[in-house]
Design an enzyme around this catalytic site. Structure first.
Site, mmCIF file in Angstrom:
data_model
loop_
_atom_site.group_PDB
_atom_site.id
_atom_site.type_symbol
_atom_site.label_atom_id
_atom_site.label_comp_id
_atom_site.label_asym_id
_atom_site.label_seq_id
_atom_site.Cartn_x
_atom_site.Cartn_y
_atom_site.Cartn_z
ATOM 1 N N HIS A 117 7.764 45.736 2.680
ATOM 2 C CA HIS A 117 6.517 46.250 2.107
ATOM 3 C C HIS A 117 6.741 47.462 1.203
ATOM 4 O O HIS A 117 5.858 47.829 0.436
ATOM 5 C CB HIS A 117 5.505 46.582 3.215
ATOM 6 C CG HIS A 117 5.786 47.837 3.976
ATOM 7 N ND1 HIS A 117 6.464 47.858 5.178
ATOM 8 C CD2 HIS A 117 5.460 49.133 3.722
ATOM 9 C CE1 HIS A 117 6.537 49.093 5.625
ATOM 10 N NE2 HIS A 117 5.934 49.888 4.753
ATOM 11 N N ASP A 147 9.861 42.097 7.777
ATOM 12 C CA ASP A 147 9.647 43.290 6.955
ATOM 13 C C ASP A 147 10.963 43.976 6.599
ATOM 14 O O ASP A 147 11.052 45.196 6.570
ATOM 15 C CB ASP A 147 8.705 44.286 7.641
ATOM 16 C CG ASP A 147 8.132 45.303 6.653
ATOM 17 O OD1 ASP A 147 8.057 44.979 5.456
ATOM 18 O OD2 ASP A 147 7.777 46.415 7.077
ATOM 19 N N SER A 221 8.815 54.558 5.852
ATOM 20 C CA SER A 221 9.176 53.140 5.858
ATOM 21 C C SER A 221 10.578 52.918 5.323
ATOM 22 O O SER A 221 10.939 53.406 4.252
ATOM 23 C CB SER A 221 8.187 52.355 4.999
ATOM 24 O OG SER A 221 6.945 52.254 5.631
#
Length: 467
Positions: A117, A147, A221
């Protein structure tokens, strides 16, 4: 207050450091994990961080986004009525920048791990090293299901983190998180492993998260979760954030899952998943009693797809799958993750419990959307958040009942707030029997007012009123 699950988002990752000034037996000098002390004799992890932090990078992503925010602006009549300029031939786009973190795990080849993402829809990806060098990155491959994304950069003098064995982690182990929260620059935080094997959070398609209380915030992230011996054991990916910031509950993709994904991204540029071909649900004590076997962990097979690898292997409804290739299966979600990480065409060993007897079956995984551990079809409208499947009379788990079984209910979804529970059997809607998911959808479409579902929950039948 509803629980809010959030991506760590664009910015970086935090690395956890243990900063207690008191010496403790757990911190005593050992050959494997030396206790570093600063010039004042106080415990410190500074030498360890000096070694591992150069492998954690910042990632900036440039993409384009349409400037039209309201679909009414695309209606020529609407634009004429409000005397707006005619629509351009091409939609107007604006540049958008986002940021995240990454981890170098192969210095020689320039391979960098991050989250899918973070780099999704990116037109230009730039990696900033700790020494402030900026390098354009090539996207090798990406896997939305876990992911995980893999980048490659061309730069000299790179440092890499060694992969650890995430299966050896235990709740209570100290971990460090490194990243770039809120765009502040590389940051280090510390904490422990709070839980293992977290799933059912509906963050990714394949969930087996490491939960940690190391402080992680938006922008982390793709950053690293590191053990005190400097090994990478996870890629941070999401947090529970009711207020938008850290509350001590963060999640990382385990290193062993990352390894399985990366090997395929390098070879194929994508993950080619094998499928088994079964419908499953958790093996609960109640199901164990109904099946006449001892309670334990595993996933119960409720249906076997025709012409599937499971059927060819001899799997039957009512079997409890307890292991895959010798690795224990904790739940239906765990089985789904394990199968989802196996390569297409691979032969696997499935440990099953049938009538109290432990058997080992062999299956060759096939490709096809019709196969795979299934949680049912997603519902919409007033039952959104529930996953449903047909329940035919004679099902080994439910007996002589036909209707629609609720396989899963997402937390804080519309179905959850209405009182629907996993395991419920929907027999009728407004007293009209429904024998399949298709029949239930057709009946729901014809009901405008109050909806009364006839539910069988365990041995009891009840009406569930949904407005």
């Amino acid at each position: 207050m509803p629980v809010r699950l959030s991506r760590l988002g664009p910015i970086a990752l935090a690395l956890c450091i243990f900063t207690s000034g008191l010496a403790a037996p757990a911190l005593s000098q050992t050959a494997d994990l030396p206790l570093y002390r600063n010039d004042q004799g106080l415990p410190t992890l500074a030498p360890l961080l000096a070694k591992v932090t150069p492998a954690v990078v910042n990632i900036s992503v440039e993409s384009q986004q349409s400037t039209d925010q309201n679909p009414l602006f695309n209606d020529p009549f609407f634009r004429r009525f409000f005397d707006l300029q005619p629509l351009p031939q091409q939609p107007q786009m604006r540049r958008q920048m986002s940021a995240g973190s990454g981890v170098i795990f192969d210095a020689a080849k320039g391979y960098v791990l991050t989250n899918h993402h973070v780099v999704e829809n990116g037109e230009r990806i730039t990696v900033t090293l700790k020494d402030r060098r900026q390098v354009d990155a090539e996207l090798i491959g990406s896997d939305p299901g876990t992911d995980i994304a893999l980048l490659r950069i061309d730069a000299a003098g790179l440092s890499a983190l060694e992969m650890g064995d995430s299966d050896r982690l235990q709740v209570g182990d100290y971990v460090l998180a490194i990243g770039n929260p809120f765009g502040l620059g590389q940051t280090v935080t510390s904490g422990i492993v709070s839980a293992l094997g977290r799933s059912g959070l509906n963050i990714e398609g394949y969930e087996d998260f490491i939960q940690t209380d190391a402080s992680i915030n938006p922008g982390n992230s793709g950053g690293a979760l590191v053990t005190l011996d400097g090994r990478l054991v996870g890629i941070n990916t999401a947090i529970i954030a009711p207020s938008g910031g850290n509350v001590g509950i963060g999640f990382a993709v385990p290193a062993n899952m990352v390894n399985a994904v990366v090997s395929q991204l390098i070879e194929f540029g994508e993950v080619q998943r094998g499928q088994l071909g079964v419908m499953i649900q958790d093996f609960t004590p109640d199901l164990a009693e109904a099946l006449g076997v001892d309670a334990g962990a595993g996933a119960v097979v409720t249906q076997v797809e025709p012409d599937s690898p499971a059927e060819a292997a001899g799997v039957q409804p009512g079997d409890v799958i307890v292991s895959v290739d010798g690795r224990p299966v904790a739940s239906s979600a765990d089985l789904r993750s394990q199968i989802g990480l196996k390569r297409l065409g691979r032969r696997i060993e499935i440990g099953i419990l049938r009538n109290g007897e432990l058997l080992t079956l062999q299956a060759a995984l096939h490709k096809g959307p019709q196969f795979g551990p299934k949680f049912g079809e997603p519902a919409t409208g007033r039952l959104s958040g529930a996953k449903l499947r047909d329940l035919q009379s004679g099902d080994p788990l439910y007996g002589d009942v036909s209707g629609v079984v609720v396989m899963q209910v997402d937390v804080d979804s519309r179905a959850d707030r209405s009182g629907l529970e996993a395991g419920d059997i929907i027999l009728a809607a407004n007293q009209v029997p429904v024998a399949s998911v298709a029949a239930l959808r057709q009946q729901l479409a014809s009901i405008d007012g109050a909806l009364a579902l006839t539910i069988q929950r365990g041995s009891a039948r009840l009406f569930l009123l949904i407005r």
